[in-house]
Enzyme design. Structure first.
Site, PDB file in Angstrom:
ATOM      1  N   GLY A 129     -74.303  40.402 -19.400  1.00 48.92           N
ATOM      2  CA  GLY A 129     -73.883  41.698 -18.889  1.00 48.92           C
ATOM      3  C   GLY A 129     -72.400  41.962 -19.047  1.00 48.92           C
ATOM      4  N   GLU A 137     -79.230  36.066 -22.829  1.00 45.21           N
ATOM      5  CA  GLU A 137     -80.272  36.313 -21.833  1.00 45.21           C
ATOM      6  C   GLU A 137     -81.603  35.633 -22.126  1.00 45.21           C
ATOM      7  OE1 GLU A 137     -77.446  39.809 -21.171  1.00 45.21           O
ATOM      8  OE2 GLU A 137     -78.100  38.562 -22.841  1.00 45.21           O
TER       9      GLU A 137
END
Length: 266
Positions: free
Chosen positions: A117, A140
């Site tokens: 992020g 991720e």
């Protein structure tokens, strides 16, 4: 320079006449990991900046010496139930879309780790300035999820579908020099100079017409992914929105009078 805090973890500094706003990720004890509270504050700060007509450029920076942002707060998420995660999702999305939808040019100043992020926040900006310590990536899939802050859509728009697939599927981290070579960042500077260079770039941008800057960003963003004729219609609409503005009149007059424009901003 003035300062305004949004919650505990987000700080906004306004430089000069307020035309350059520095949006500071300020959760140093957690390397700026994005918690629910931090996401909510980031969205709130972006909403306020987007409504501020004095702001011409936003620079996204970090208060941590060794990291821009390490992504989602996985310690917080480890305690989430499925219901908690569902409830948190719109809050998390609000942080990333808040940066992405800022109506003015945005510059990210990246040093150290910009992962998951954190890198998606940088990708949400128009220009990424990175220093020699930068390490970027979207890891991720290595923790059982996917880039969910815009990474699967923003990265291929930067580097192409195949390169984005390789980076996302391998979850690998990319150091500064290769990141610049691949187009993951736009400007590479010496270690410790990312913020300085980003603010300098922003000051140069902010000297231009605020009406023109917002319209140019709108045309660039809305035209992405369209075929050429449709994109040119987007551009024409943006041109019409500035052609009869006070900024256009002032810009032409200042050019002919060989002076610096005094933009009315309308």
């Amino acid at each position: 320079m003035s300062e305004e805090r949004f919650g505990e973890f987000v700080l906004v500094r306004r430089h000069g006449q307020g035309h350059v706003a520095e949006l500071v990720l300020d959760r140093p004890k957690a390397m700026n990991a994005v918690s629910t509270e931090m996401a909510r504050s980031l969205a709130g700060a972006c909403a306020a900046l987007g409504k501020d007509s004095a702001v011409r450029v936003v620079v996204l920076t970090s208060s941590h010496e060794r990291a821009f942002c390490v992504g989602a707060d996985l310690k917080e998420r480890n305690a989430f139930s499925d219901a908690d995660l569902v409830r948190q999702r719109p809050v998390a999305r609000g942080a990333y879309t808040g940066v992405l939808e800022l109506p003015v040019p945005t510059v990210a100043a990246v040093h150290g780790f910009a992962l998951g992020g954190g890198f998606e926040l940088a990708l949400s900006c128009d220009v990424i300035v990175a220093d020699g310590t930068a390490v970027v990536g979207l890891p991720e899939v290595s923790v059982g999820v996917i880039p969910g802050g815009g990474g699967t859509q923003l990265l291929p728009r930067r580097v192409g579908a195949a390169r984005a697939a390789e980076l996302i599927f391998t979850a690998r981290r990319v150091e500064a020099a290769e990141a610049r070579e691949l187009g993951l960042v736009d400007v590479l500077v010496e270690a410790g100079r990312d913020r300085e260079e980003a603010l300098s770039l922003a000051a140069g941008i902010a000297a231009n017409s605020p009406v023109g800057l917002r319209a140019a960003k709108r045309a660039l963003r809305l035209g992405q992914g369209l075929d050429l004729p449709a994109g040119l219609e987007v551009e024409d609409a943006a041109w019409r929105s500035v052609a009869f503005s006070g900024d256009r009149a002032e810009g032409v007059a200042a050019f002919n009078e060989k002076r610096t424009p005094d933009w009315p901003g309308e």
